[in-house]
Design an enzyme around this catalytic site. Sequence first.
Site, PDB file in Angstrom:
ATOM      1  N   HIS A 119       0.862  -1.189   0.000  1.00 58.48           N
ATOM      2  CA  HIS A 119       0.000   0.000   0.000  1.00 58.48           C
ATOM      3  C   HIS A 119       0.899   1.239   0.000  1.00 58.48           C
ATOM      4  CE1 HIS A 119      -2.605   3.169   1.470  1.00 58.48           C
ATOM      5  NE2 HIS A 119      -3.583   2.484   0.910  1.00 58.48           N
TER       6      HIS A 119
ATOM      7  N   GLU B  71      -3.568   2.332  -7.300  1.00 62.05           N
ATOM      8  CA  GLU B  71      -3.903   3.482  -6.461  1.00 62.05           C
ATOM      9  C   GLU B  71      -2.879   4.593  -6.699  1.00 62.05           C
ATOM     10  OE1 GLU B  71      -6.357   2.294  -2.800  1.00 62.05           O
ATOM     11  OE2 GLU B  71      -4.287   1.862  -2.312  1.00 62.05           O
TER      12      GLU B  71
HETATM   13  P1  PGA Z   1      -8.978   6.718   0.257  1.00 67.19           P
HETATM   14  O1  PGA Z   1      -7.860   5.585   0.520  1.00 67.19           O
HETATM   15  O2  PGA Z   1     -10.183   6.004  -0.287  1.00 67.19           O
HETATM   16  O3  PGA Z   1      -9.218   7.317   1.617  1.00 67.19           O
HETATM   17  O4  PGA Z   1      -8.385   7.670  -0.715  1.00 67.19           O
HETATM   18  C1  PGA Z   1      -7.687   4.526  -0.396  1.00 67.19           C
HETATM   19  C2  PGA Z   1      -6.580   3.628   0.077  1.00 67.19           C
HETATM   20  O5  PGA Z   1      -5.621   4.115   0.689  1.00 67.19           O
HETATM   21  O6  PGA Z   1      -6.607   2.401  -0.144  1.00 67.19           O
END
Ligand code: PGA
Length: 250
Positions: free
Chosen positions: A96, A168
């Site tokens: 992550h 992401e």
């Molecule tokens: P967020 O986080 O939806 O608060 O932007 C997503 C994540 O970190 O997986």
Amino acid sequence: MRPLIYAANWKMHLPPAEARGFAQAFLSAAPPVPGRTLWFFPSAVSLEATAQACKGRQDVRVGAQDVHWEPKGAFTGATSVPLAKGAGAVGALVGHSERRHVFGETDQETGQKVQAILQSGLTAMLCVGEKLAEREANQTEAVCIRQLRAGLAGVAGEAWGRVLIAYEPVWAIGTGKNATPADAAAVHGAIRLELARLGAPERIPVLYGGSVNKGNVRALIGEPEIDGVLVGGASLDPAGWAEIVASGLL
Ligand code: PGA
């Protein structure tokens, strides 16, 4: 409905009693739907409470937010795959952006973690994504490809069936800014090509994450390249999260 995955990353929120309360409220508001899989990634201390509360729901999986690659030993503060599994986890996030950029996790470490998870029979959700400066320098695909190659080195055979990817963009996480559905879908396409080059024998689900909320989720999952979402902030309220996971039904 095509198969969709809705994953909640609770980060450093929801202690055991609150996680249990969340599960009770959420599960009654979100009955199972064919083709839809729900994941919860609670804090390590809330894994067991969440897994217990979700028992009996075949559509729900619970995973750890991070694991160490060693099965045991003197690693104060870390959670091994067997520890997470013992608490009820059937998978784990790896790489992550907060692990990479706040805690300094390297590409090589993500690969070791993915191996440890897959060798234990669990599912790994590998997160990849570029920082803003990398996007501005047109390096988005190169960064994702580098992270995929390192994270998935050595994955073979049936273990591919236990790999999930979350794209992401770092600049979209927790910022309220998100990639447009078309931008995200373009990166997902590049990720899919690389997965094929790495030898994935089947379609690996690729989720999008970064400021997903009830206002944008429908447009995102409307893209055929986007197989689901990984959500932080908007997954912390059971009613709001139930509304988001219902988005694929419309
Ligand atoms: P967020 O986080 O939806 O608060 O932007 C997503 C994540 O970190 O997986």
